[in-house]
Enzyme design. Sequence first.
Site, PDB file in Angstrom:
ATOM      1  N   ARG A 120       0.781  -1.255   0.000  1.00  0.00           N
ATOM      2  CA  ARG A 120       0.000   0.000   0.000  1.00  0.00           C
ATOM      3  C   ARG A 120       0.806   1.295   0.000  1.00  0.00           C
ATOM      4  O   ARG A 120       0.234   2.374  -0.042  1.00  0.00           O
ATOM      5  CB  ARG A 120      -0.975   0.041   1.185  1.00  0.00           C
ATOM      6  N   HIS A 235      -3.941 -11.061 -12.771  1.00  0.00           N
ATOM      7  CA  HIS A 235      -5.181 -11.150 -11.994  1.00  0.00           C
ATOM      8  C   HIS A 235      -6.279 -11.427 -13.028  1.00  0.00           C
ATOM      9  O   HIS A 235      -6.585 -10.556 -13.837  1.00  0.00           O
ATOM     10  CB  HIS A 235      -5.388  -9.811 -11.264  1.00  0.00           C
ATOM     11  N   HIS A 288      -3.935 -15.853  -7.653  1.00  0.00           N
ATOM     12  CA  HIS A 288      -5.075 -16.264  -6.796  1.00  0.00           C
ATOM     13  C   HIS A 288      -6.187 -17.016  -7.523  1.00  0.00           C
ATOM     14  O   HIS A 288      -7.308 -16.543  -7.636  1.00  0.00           O
ATOM     15  CB  HIS A 288      -5.640 -15.073  -6.022  1.00  0.00           C
ATOM     16  N   ASN A 361     -11.407 -10.503  -3.960  1.00  0.00           N
ATOM     17  CA  ASN A 361     -11.454 -10.630  -5.406  1.00  0.00           C
ATOM     18  C   ASN A 361     -10.259 -11.436  -5.895  1.00  0.00           C
ATOM     19  O   ASN A 361      -9.127 -10.991  -5.709  1.00  0.00           O
ATOM     20  CB  ASN A 361     -11.432  -9.230  -6.039  1.00  0.00           C
ATOM     21  N   ASP A 388      -2.145 -12.930  -0.983  1.00  0.00           N
ATOM     22  CA  ASP A 388      -2.912 -11.788  -1.504  1.00  0.00           C
ATOM     23  C   ASP A 388      -3.285 -10.869  -0.329  1.00  0.00           C
ATOM     24  O   ASP A 388      -4.422 -10.393  -0.223  1.00  0.00           O
ATOM     25  CB  ASP A 388      -4.167 -12.215  -2.275  1.00  0.00           C
ATOM     26  N   HIS A 392      -7.214  -3.151   4.346  1.00  0.00           N
ATOM     27  CA  HIS A 392      -8.135  -2.015   4.183  1.00  0.00           C
ATOM     28  C   HIS A 392      -8.496  -1.499   5.571  1.00  0.00           C
ATOM     29  O   HIS A 392      -8.562  -2.271   6.532  1.00  0.00           O
ATOM     30  CB  HIS A 392      -9.421  -2.443   3.467  1.00  0.00           C
ATOM     31  N   GLY A 407     -10.882  -7.627  -0.515  1.00  0.00           N
ATOM     32  CA  GLY A 407      -9.560  -7.940   0.005  1.00  0.00           C
ATOM     33  C   GLY A 407      -9.519  -8.187   1.498  1.00  0.00           C
ATOM     34  O   GLY A 407     -10.291  -7.607   2.262  1.00  0.00           O
TER      35      GLY A 407
END
Length: 520
Positions: A120, A235, A288, A361, A388, A392, A407
């Site tokens: 991030r 992805h 993923h 996701n 993954d 958040h 997520g």
Amino acid sequence: MGIEPTCEAWKASVLPLNYARTGGNTNCSRQFVNQGSLNSLNSVPRGVFSARMNALLLTGGRVIDPANKFDAPADLLLVDGKVAALGEEATPKAPAGCQRLDVGGRVICPGLIDIHVHLREPGQTAKETIATGIAAAARGGFTSVVCMPNTSPAVDNPGTVALIHDIASSLDSVNVFITGAITKNIAGEELASIGSLKKAGVVAITDDGHCVQNNELMRRALEYAKMFDLPVMDHCQDYTLVTDGVMHEGYWSTALGLRGWPSAGEEMIVARNILLAELTGGQVHCQHISSAGSVRMLREAKKRGVPISGEACPHHFTLTDAAIAGSEKFWKEDGKGIFACQLAGTALPSWPSYDTNFKMNPPLRASRDRQAILEGLVDGTLEILCSDHAPHCDYEKEVEFDYAPFGITGLETEVALSLMELYHSQRLGLGDIIAKYTAAPAKLLRLTKGTLSVGADADVTVLDPGLDWVFDKKDSASKSLNSPFLGWRLKGKAVMTIVGGRTVWEEPGVFPRGTRAGEE
Ligand SMILES: [Zn+2]
């Protein structure tokens, strides 16, 4: 998890400076340190470097090094940040003043690598920073992480690569390897400067969080990446099929009245990637994987020698879409038998329906998909395990299911969940699981990591596969707590994480002071 607009002014004022400092030509934080560029690390206390000069002898463990097909009780000697000796030679070679630690029968393996992590930073540091992300990685047993490029600004230019590099190097802890974007600003429209990204040190390219929809553009990306010997990670999500789906399309999406994200939305792109890998000879790694159809196609393509691979995340082979209907429904339907041996006699974890910590996701899928992923891991179709890790903030997740970002965090729980679903349930041996966290990711990304060969970097993880523990908020180092596994009783844990010969994490109480002969 949209991409915020790039701030050009910020880029112009900050990035060239950092880029100049690192020379834009470094591969990872550890190499950066080893290349003797210590001058820019003035903020790191002196003791840290002298500590690395110490030698450490780990005794009394079962050493599992899949890269060398080694699995036996043995001692391991680390000197000056490198593996110095393994087995009978270790003790005689230990220098005077060497620190010794009896690991009490636990597993000593190469430092674990997580190839799918969202740190991030830059730009979304309310969710996580490189510092908090790698602290969580260390707790999870990881000595190396590979961070995704969907930051703000995106990692689509050498300056952002250098910035992340510089921050990670100054922290001098877990190795941070960087991926670059496939397309400029991860917008899927124009290729990023792949050659410059490679030169700046990225280990792969991906638009993770997003998916390149234009097949021709993806073909060109594969052709360019192949010239630079860079794997392309993808992805897999077809936007026209998925539209605004928020959970797996099936019985539960209908019952809960939530918009569906069909398996075909992933499978369409997995099929596309197989065709393009075949056409170009470029290597594609599907991130993923969540559906049975994807596993089936990957299995078939790999058999034919297509340069394609896949990874699985523990939430996809632990949980199913029934979990979004709440714990009661989950345990009654798909949760039957899961963790039976570990959870016997203890209260099952509980959570409400529409809990946004079960939204990611690609989404949690049906029971047959979960089963297919486990089978894919067992037969080697899915070679790599990863988290993954997608932090958040609370306030972002504490909204209606439709509006919450996709997520969950994962660095601190993935080893336990993998051990529970694969080892304790007797599907795979420890060596096979460790390979998916060490030798396999190192091979995919051409990292000189994931092995205990003499001369290799002294990145080591000590695992206690039988350790019973509860994942508690207060013990998490991540800045975010969006995990569906909070409060779960888990089995198996990393108890020591060693990077470049230096301990960056140790489970409290496992190795009490005094058990280390020769400790200062
Ligand atoms: Zn993704």
